[in-house]
Write an enzyme that holds these catalytic residues in place. Structure first.
Site, PDB file in Angstrom:
ATOM      1  CB  THR A 837      -0.934  -0.003   1.216  1.00 44.81           C
ATOM      2  OG1 THR A 837      -0.152  -0.135   2.414  1.00 44.81           O
ATOM      3  CG2 THR A 837      -1.911  -1.163   1.143  1.00 44.81           C
ATOM      4  CB  CYS A 838       4.169   2.153   1.361  1.00 44.40           C
ATOM      5  SG  CYS A 838       3.811   1.746   3.080  1.00 44.40           S
ATOM      6  CG  PHE A 839       6.089   1.168  -2.421  1.00 44.23           C
ATOM      7  CD1 PHE A 839       6.868   2.291  -2.233  1.00 44.23           C
ATOM      8  CD2 PHE A 839       6.259   0.087  -1.572  1.00 44.23           C
ATOM      9  CE1 PHE A 839       7.834   2.329  -1.241  1.00 44.23           C
ATOM     10  CE2 PHE A 839       7.215   0.114  -0.576  1.00 44.23           C
ATOM     11  CZ  PHE A 839       8.009   1.238  -0.400  1.00 44.23           C
TER      12      PHE A 839
END
Length: 870
Positions: A837-839
């Site tokens: 989810t961070c990328f």
């Protein structure tokens, strides 16, 4: 007889506080009709002082709760410990039981020692108005050794601190004496008015102590074993009147020596120094007395209404005749005030200079400061001219030789590395363009009746004097888009400009480092509430680092996005009675007027205000939005009658009927009052002062409709709205939102929920796959066959949120800025799809068939939860 202040090696000094080590071992609360497992902690308070109140950590248990936690407290031998066992719940804490410990009784029962003394306390709680047993609490006490001879035993006091009594001809002693000096306690001879480290001052005296200062104008004989050599001396002076306290003062709070206290063998002879001290070189008219020291001969004057007195053992205290109180400490100089900060530390406020200091001011301190300030004022003018010796000439020269004239107010011209730039101090921004020429060179004239102006922040707008309106849109042909100016033009560009201005304010006010918030998915609401409210508001501007307990994910933005989404879904849940749906078919939220059923509802609204401000400040989306009138309230805009249609159609139709019909012909008797029912209680509200006696007519009907509309939007929610806005303003000032309207604010907070498939495919990128790979074609085929709800679940699975930015998939944000939706080839065909989810990345294994890919993908987005590390 030995003085009470004497001490032995290894024995605590009687007039000092000592540290007490309290070990909270366990508790066995009696749980009635409660959950089998409770989460609780113990709170310990010393003498009711907030600075000496400490808590243990939280422990979960059923029949027995184990802490084995050590707490260090600052106590005296007469201190009282109040212990409370609390049970933690989502919305409030419940008291399981209380117990108290009197340290003087513990010392007497153990011979003046507290060496790992075990106490089993009976907890008490209240049930239906009666006090019942609440279980047991086991603690250990480990403190200093105390000389029991210095402990007052009720009616007796030590000889060294024997207070004088009034004359038989004087007024009878009342239970509360006029001037009560500091009393003695078992840690020795000090009252609770002296300063404690980290604590606050107290003026209460022990019940076993008498007032040595209960003298008015007649002084009493005093026996002092330490002054036996002066027993035959007498003082033939008049008593000191209460109106002249400054004549008997001494410098600082240092006690007078024994020679300054003359004792007479005659019981009716005055024994304390009175009207004045002997002058330098002059002997006092006493036999057997000695001359006062130099410090006492040149005293500093006390404030009006203050008097200095002395105990039989030579200790000085001060009487405030204005408030009828006493203290060990010398009164502060005029214009000074003593205060306590939130940590319990004392500081001093100088109202003369509007400054503060940690050091207690004395007369010498004030004199030195005034002398320094006088010298500083003399040099300030010269230093100012010295620092500006070059600026004045350069600025005047630049103004004289600059053909464009002076800069606009609040602007400054600077030069860095040979390149000139301009600083706008109004908005705290910089730019390369000269504000005097920006937007004016080679531009056609404005249409007739138009005028260009600038706001206080340097943003230009246009005034149409023909229609008396203003706009940011340039009225000249070819300037609608604002390409030559860079200021907001058409609406779509205007919103982008406003959004970037807001993001600029957020980034320019961001703080370094990060703030950690550790939560559990099971207790997300409670954990987030406790940690956010315990932090300073400005700390919430730091970069967020969310930790999900039991999960090993590293937060580079994705966990924070999911935290905002999950927590917003939780705190805005109408089941908590804080918010309610706007209507049967309108699922936007508004404040519930009946939220006062929760006694702590204002604290929760303050928390929600902070949380919503954090979402806007950090650029994250929430799950559910508010009504448009609520956004207008955030923007300090007045809702209109049309806004009422979306939240209360029946009320809106009633007002429209009143507006369109003649009330006098219909025979309706309406007054400027309105009834409201909350939790079965009906209250009447006047729309204007004296409204119950003012009838609605055709002349005042418009005023009635306006007041009624305003009342409908604010009924029963004024306090809740204020708490919400106060919490919001603590993190992000509401002034930052002044450029937006209510729809733009909703779009910025909630994002877009409608998913455009063509936009999604167009802005997707691939790693170790190509656009023509069969797995990619199968993936998009599965997504097209999904309904909108499952597409949103897939979007949340990959990005952490179900909302899109204003620019759609092209403006998805990753850990380091914009990052598009990515599909990567990772793993084996037996693996489930995974997300980062961070990328914004989806790990899609190389499945062998369409059916296998569809099954694995749907299972992943519907049945998985949590984060981990590879």
């Amino acid at each position: 007889m030995a003085s009470a202040s004497s001490s032995r090696a290894g024995v605590a000094l009687p007039f000092e506080k000592s540290q007490l080590t309290l070990k909270v071992v366990s508790a066995k609360p009696k749980v009635h009709n409660r959950q089998p497992r409770i989460n609780s902690y113990v709170e310990v308070a010393v003498d009711g002082l907030p600075s000496e109140t400490k808590k243990t950590g939280k422990r979960i248990g059923s029949s027995e709760l184990l802490w084995n936690e050590i707490i260090v407290l600052n106590v005296t031998a007469q201190s009282h410990l109040d212990l409370k066992v609390w049970s933690c719940h989502t919305l409030r804490n419940e008291l399981l039981g209380t117990a108290s410990v009197n340290l003087s009784n513990v010392l007497k029962n153990n011979g003046g020692k507290m060496e790992n003394t075990q106490l089993t306390l009976n907890l008490q709680t209240e049930n239906k108005g009666s006090v019942v047993s609440g279980g047991e609490l086991t603690i250990f006490l480990d403190g200093p050794t105390v000389d029991l001879g210095s402990v007052p035993n009720g009616s007796a006091v030590t000889d060294g601190s024997q207070p004088p009594s009034r004359e038989s001809s004087g007024t009878a002693i009342a239970p509360e004496t006029r001037h009560q000096p500091p009393s003695t306690n078992c840690f020795g001879g000090r009252s609770r008015t002296h300063r404690h480290s980290g604590g606050s001052a107290r003026t209460a005296t022990a019940a076993s102590e008498q007032s040595p200062g209960a003298r008015n104008r007649h002084r009493q004989p005093v026996k002092n074993s330490s002054s036996s050599g002066l027993a035959n001396g007498t003082v033939n002076e008049e008593p000191t009147p209460a109106s002249e306290p400054e004549e008997s003062s001494v410098v600082g709070v240092t006690s007078l020596p024994a020679a300054a206290l003359s004792v007479s063998s005659n019981p009716n002879t005055t024994s304390l120094p009175a009207q004045s001290t002997p002058a330098e070189g002059e002997e006092a008219s006493t036999s057997g007395t000695q001359q006062l020291p130099a410090a006492a001969q040149a005293p500093d004057a006390l404030p009006a209404g203050w008097e200095q007195r002395e105990l039989p053992n030579g200790r000085v205290y001060y009487v405030d005749h204005n408030t009828k109180t006493t203290t060990w400490e010398r009164p502060l100089p005029p214009g000074w005030e003593k205060r306590t900060d939130p940590r319990g530390r004392f500081y001093y406020v100088d109202h003369n200079t509007r400054t503060t200091t940690w050091q207690r001011p004395t007369a010498e301190y004030v004199r030195n400061y005034e002398q320094w300030q006088s010298q500083r004022n003399q040099l300030q003018g010269a230093m100012q001219h010295f620092s500006q010796r070059f600026l004045y000439q350069s600025s005047s020269a630049s103004t004289d030789h600059d053909p464009l004239g002076p800069l606009p107010p609040g602007w400054e011209k600077r030069q860095d590395n040979g390149r000139v730039y301009y600083v706008n101090h109004n908005t705290r921004t910089t730019q390369w363009e000269d504000p005097r020429t920006q937007g004016m060179i080679q531009e056609p004239a404005l249409p007739p009746g138009w005028e260009m102006k600038y706001t206080s922040e340097g943003v230009r707008y246009f005034v149409d004097h023909n229609t008396r309106t203003t706009t940011f849109k340039d009225p000249r042909p070819g300037f609608e888009s604002g390409t030559k100016q860079g200021s907001p033009g058409a609406y779509d560009r205007s919103f982008r400009w406003k959004y970037h201005q807001f993001r600029f304010l957020c980034h320019s006010n961001a703080l370094p480092s990060h703030v950690k918030i550790s939560v559990s998915r099971q207790t997300l609401f409670e954990d987030s509430f406790q940690q956010i409210m315990n932090m300073k508001p400005y700390d919430l501007r730091r970069r967020l680092y969310i930790i999900m307990r039991g999960e090993e994910g590293l937060d580079y933005g994705g966990i924070a996005r999911e935290w905002f989404f999950l927590l917003s879904h939780e705190v805005l849940n109408p089941m908590y009675c804080l918010f309610e749906y706007a209507g049967k078919n309108n699922y936007c939220l508004q404040i519930n007027p009946a939220s006062s059923i929760n006694p702590d509802h204002l604290t929760y609204f303050r928390f929600i205000g902070r949380f919503i401000a954090m979402a806007l400040y950090h650029g994250k989306f929430i799950d559910t939005g508010f009504t448009l009138p609520f956004y207008k309230r955030m923007l300090n805009k007045r809702p209109t009658l049309k806004d009422l249609e979306s939240i209360d159609p029946e009320f809106y139709n009633s007002i429209v009927w009143i507006k369109e019909n003649n009330l006098e012909e219909c025979g309706l008797e309406l007054f400027f009052i309105q009834d409201m029912e909350i939790l079965g209680k009906v209250t009447t509200h006047e729309l204007k002062e004296g409204g119950e006696n003012i009838r609605v007519t055709e002349e005042n009907k418009e005023e009635y409709i306006m007041l009624l509309t305003d009342w409908r939007f604010t009924r029963g929610v004024e306090e809740q709205t204020k708490a919400f806005l106060d919490g919001f303003n603590e993190v992000a000032p509401l002034e930052w939102l002044r450029y937006f309207d209510e729809k733009e604010l909703e779009l910025m907070l909630c994002g877009m929920q409608e998913i455009d498939m063509s936009d999604w495919q167009k802005n997707a990128i691939y790693r170790h796959y190509t656009k023509s790979s069969k797995q990619i074609q199968w993936f998009w085929q599965v997504v097209k066959e999904m309904d909108n709800e499952k597409r949103i679940r897939l979007l949340q699975f990959v990005t952490g949120t179900c909302r899109l930015p204003v620019g759609g998939f092209a403006e998805l944000i990753g850990s380091n800025g914009p990052q598009k939706f990515c599909i990567d080839r990772v793993g084996k065909e037996t693996w489930l799809p995974r997300s980062h989810t961070c990328f914004n990345r989806l790990d899609l294994p190389p499945y062998k068939s369409y059916e296998q890919l569809k099954e694995k993908l749907l299972y992943a987005i519907e049945e998985t939860e949590g984060f981990g590390q590879e």
